[in-house]
Design a protein around this motif. Structure first.
Motif, PDB file in Angstrom:
ATOM      1  N   LEU A  56     -77.061  37.812  -5.155  1.00  0.00           N
ATOM      2  CA  LEU A  56     -75.818  38.467  -4.733  1.00  0.00           C
ATOM      3  C   LEU A  56     -75.931  38.960  -3.288  1.00  0.00           C
ATOM      4  N   GLU A  57     -77.100  39.512  -2.984  1.00  0.00           N
ATOM      5  CA  GLU A  57     -77.312  40.009  -1.626  1.00  0.00           C
ATOM      6  C   GLU A  57     -77.156  38.892  -0.584  1.00  0.00           C
ATOM      7  N   TRP A  58     -77.770  37.741  -0.876  1.00  0.00           N
ATOM      8  CA  TRP A  58     -77.682  36.612   0.060  1.00  0.00           C
ATOM      9  C   TRP A  58     -76.258  36.039   0.078  1.00  0.00           C
ATOM     10  N   ALA A  59     -75.591  36.048  -1.047  1.00  0.00           N
ATOM     11  CA  ALA A  59     -74.207  35.543  -1.084  1.00  0.00           C
ATOM     12  C   ALA A  59     -73.307  36.449  -0.251  1.00  0.00           C
ATOM     13  N   LYS A  60     -73.565  37.737  -0.321  1.00  0.00           N
ATOM     14  CA  LYS A  60     -72.760  38.673   0.485  1.00  0.00           C
ATOM     15  C   LYS A  60     -72.943  38.402   1.982  1.00  0.00           C
ATOM     16  N   LYS A  61     -74.184  38.085   2.370  1.00  0.00           N
ATOM     17  CA  LYS A  61     -74.418  37.756   3.781  1.00  0.00           C
ATOM     18  C   LYS A  61     -73.535  36.591   4.212  1.00  0.00           C
ATOM     19  N   LEU A  62     -73.429  35.615   3.301  1.00  0.00           N
ATOM     20  CA  LEU A  62     -72.602  34.447   3.639  1.00  0.00           C
ATOM     21  C   LEU A  62     -71.124  34.836   3.715  1.00  0.00           C
ATOM     22  N   ILE A  63     -70.686  35.709   2.800  1.00  0.00           N
ATOM     23  CA  ILE A  63     -69.292  36.160   2.842  1.00  0.00           C
ATOM     24  C   ILE A  63     -69.028  36.883   4.171  1.00  0.00           C
ATOM     25  N   LEU A  64     -69.951  37.767   4.514  1.00  0.00           N
ATOM     26  CA  LEU A  64     -69.795  38.530   5.769  1.00  0.00           C
ATOM     27  C   LEU A  64     -69.738  37.618   6.991  1.00  0.00           C
ATOM     28  N   ALA A  65     -70.476  36.526   6.940  1.00  0.00           N
ATOM     29  CA  ALA A  65     -70.492  35.580   8.064  1.00  0.00           C
ATOM     30  C   ALA A  65     -69.318  34.612   8.008  1.00  0.00           C
ATOM     31  N   GLY A  66     -68.433  34.809   7.021  1.00  0.00           N
ATOM     32  CA  GLY A  66     -67.291  33.898   6.889  1.00  0.00           C
ATOM     33  C   GLY A  66     -67.669  32.533   6.326  1.00  0.00           C
ATOM     34  N   ARG A  67     -68.837  32.453   5.652  1.00  0.00           N
ATOM     35  CA  ARG A  67     -69.304  31.158   5.140  1.00  0.00           C
ATOM     36  C   ARG A  67     -69.296  31.077   3.609  1.00  0.00           C
ATOM     37  N   ALA A  68     -68.649  32.045   2.986  1.00  0.00           N
ATOM     38  CA  ALA A  68     -68.485  31.966   1.528  1.00  0.00           C
ATOM     39  C   ALA A  68     -67.241  32.754   1.149  1.00  0.00           C
ATOM     40  N   TYR A  69     -66.653  32.392   0.022  1.00  0.00           N
ATOM     41  CA  TYR A  69     -65.433  33.070  -0.408  1.00  0.00           C
ATOM     42  C   TYR A  69     -65.377  33.181  -1.926  1.00  0.00           C
ATOM     43  N   ILE A  70     -64.607  34.149  -2.353  1.00  0.00           N
ATOM     44  CA  ILE A  70     -64.352  34.318  -3.785  1.00  0.00           C
ATOM     45  C   ILE A  70     -63.306  33.286  -4.182  1.00  0.00           C
ATOM     46  N   ASP A  71     -63.545  32.618  -5.305  1.00  0.00           N
ATOM     47  CA  ASP A  71     -62.601  31.566  -5.703  1.00  0.00           C
ATOM     48  C   ASP A  71     -61.922  31.905  -7.029  1.00  0.00           C
TER      49      ASP A  71
END
Ligand code: GLU
Length: 492
Positions: A93-108
């Protein structure tokens, strides 16, 4: 580059460990040991639907049996504990949040029936199904807006940037792919557990893994893995794609239906772990010499990544038994019959249960060089422990004996009984002399005389050398059996 070598075996606990799974443990083990590195066991248990109770213990037992001890993992622990992915949710989750913060992941939030419709429509239009062509509006929302939706029970997806990738695979060579294979893969599922695609990258990174050795089936997903390494700003490890083990016939991957037993079934059948390790290590790797028999230490020093074959190796059960026969003899000759005996406890016929160890060691010492597997003891040694059932047909139909009349057979037995009755030195060597003299006296061909005596004491299709068999059986047993057969012949 003096970075410590760290490899891992990362099985999913699905309950059945086949030959191919285990080979994916052997190569990383050898690489770690050769480089005085660390070998990690990590349990990839995020697929709840495929989870089988007791499967982790089966994996541990199998590795222990083969002598592939792990430096970090279940039971032994280690600096990167826990080693079960279901216990590492916070890390992903921590690493996924980093990606969200960088604009490289999203909630679907897209419902699954909607996703099915996308797939069906693409199929109907004959265009490749790529999720990135169906991005929900959340993909364009801000990181803060996405983070606010974290607890709603939706999957988290990667937001890919399609492009070309080039990389080196230590087994397959230089590879490249185009942007068409890059997609918005799921990182964390709606149940909160990560996908393999995401979890293994996080774990390998946190655990410092330097070499990923795994089945070639993961090769097609490499562009998405490379995209993740890039987006997470982490260094790529070395990749080794291990070719499939092929079925004995045809050009397909070895499967459960191709006659390959699980590793535990081979163990229960009396295959020695040394033989299994030797066979599997050499299935798809060789050191370029004629050498076939390697113990673990020899494998550790001889192994090299650049001699792993890049095409599939064919599974051959006959070869496993061949290796096993070699190993049975190697242990008996190098470590002694007693060392081999220590491995045989589960493999004697029940008739041997109350026999003393010394007697069974004697039996083993004259029969081991005929064993392909330890469970051959069950079928090959019964007559050493109980008197065989007399079956005169085996004598009368024997290809060497069928020419002899009943009275000839009886007088041959009488001659033998009278002579052996007087023997005071029952050693193998003396018996060899006695038998040779009896042969002379009998005037028969060796095959005739020896076949009769062998059958009369064993009623088995074959036995060790006759003088050895008689010596181990002992004078009383031998004379009693010869007498019983003579009587039976006389009464028939
Ligand atoms: N959990 C995967 C499997 O069992 C492991 C693949 C890997 O080694 O990364 O196939």
């Amino acid at each position: 580059n003096m970075k410590k070598t760290i490899t891992r075996f990362a099985p999913s606990p699905t309950g059945y460990i086949h030959i191919g799974n285990v080979r994916s443990a052997i190569y990383p083990y050898l690489i770690a040991r050769q480089n005085h590195g660390t070998f990690i066991l990590r349990i990839e248990d995020t697929d709840q639907a495929r989870y089988v109770e007791g499967a982790t213990e089966l994996i541990e037992d199998t590795l222990n049996w083969l002598g592939l001890e792990w430096d970090e993992g279940p039971i032994v622990g280690g600096p990167n504990a826990p080693y079960f992915q279901t216990e590492r949710k916070a890390h992903y989750l921590e690493w996924a949040k980093k990606l969200i913060l960088a604009g490289r992941a999203y909630i679907d939030p897209t419902p699954s029936d909607q996703i099915d419709q996308y797939r069906a429509a693409d199929q109907a239009n004959k265009v490749p199904y790529l999720y990135r062509n169906h991005r929900p509006t959340t993909a364009t929302k801000t990181p803060a807006e996405n983070l606010a939706m974290l607890d709603l029970g939706h999957p988290i997806r990667f937001k890919t940037i399609p492009k070309d990738y080039q990389w080196h695979d230590e087994v397959m060579g230089d590879l490249k792919t185009g942007p068409e294979v890059c997609d918005d893969i799921i990182l964390i599922k709606k149940d909160g557990l990560p996908t393999y695609n995401f979890a293994h990258i996080i774990d390998d990174t946190e655990m410092g893994v330097t070499h990923i050795a795994r089945g070639v089936e993961y090769l097609s997903s490499m562009p998405n893995y490379l995209a993740l390494y890039e987006a997470l700003n982490i260094d790529r490890p070395l990749f080794l794609s291990l070719p499939h083990i092929l079925a004995p016939t045809g050009n397909k991957k070895l499967g459960k239906r191709d006659g390959a037993k699980s590793v535990t079934e081979y163990r229960d059948d009396g295959i020695l772990p040394e033989a299994m390790l030797n066979y599997l290590a050499c299935l798809g790797w060789n050191d370029g010499t004629e050498q076939e028999i390697y113990d673990k230490d020899e494998l550790i020093s001889a192994f090299s990544i650049d001699r792993i074959q890049n095409s599939g190796a064919r599974f051959d059960e006959v070869k496993i038994y061949w290796y096993n026969g070699q190993w049975i003899r190697k242990i008996a000759t190098e470590q002694g019959t007693e060392a081999l005996y220590a491995r045989t406890a589960d493999f004697w016929p029940t008739s041997a249960n109350s026999e003393p160890d010394e007697y069974k060691i004697q039996v083993l010492s004259i029969i081991y060089d005929r064993l392909k597997t330890l469970s051959d003891l069950k079928t090959m040694t019964d007559y050493f422990f109980v008197d065989p059932i007399i079956n005169l047909d085996l004598i009368k139909d024997n290809k060497f004996l069928k020419k002899l009349s009943e009275s000839e057979l009886i007088s041959l037995l009488t001659l033998t009984i009278e002579r052996l009755n007087d023997v005071s030195d029952w050693s193998e060597q003396n018996l060899q002399n006695e038998l040779n003299e009896l042969l002379q006296k009998s005037g028969k061909k060796p095959a005739e005389f020896f076949s009769l005596i062998r059958l009369a004491v064993s009623f088995a299709p074959f036995s060790p050398a006759l003088h050895q068999t008689l010596s181990v059986l002992g004078q009383n047993r031998v004379l009693a059996r010869l007498n019983a057969v003579r009587t039976a012949l006389a009464n028939s």
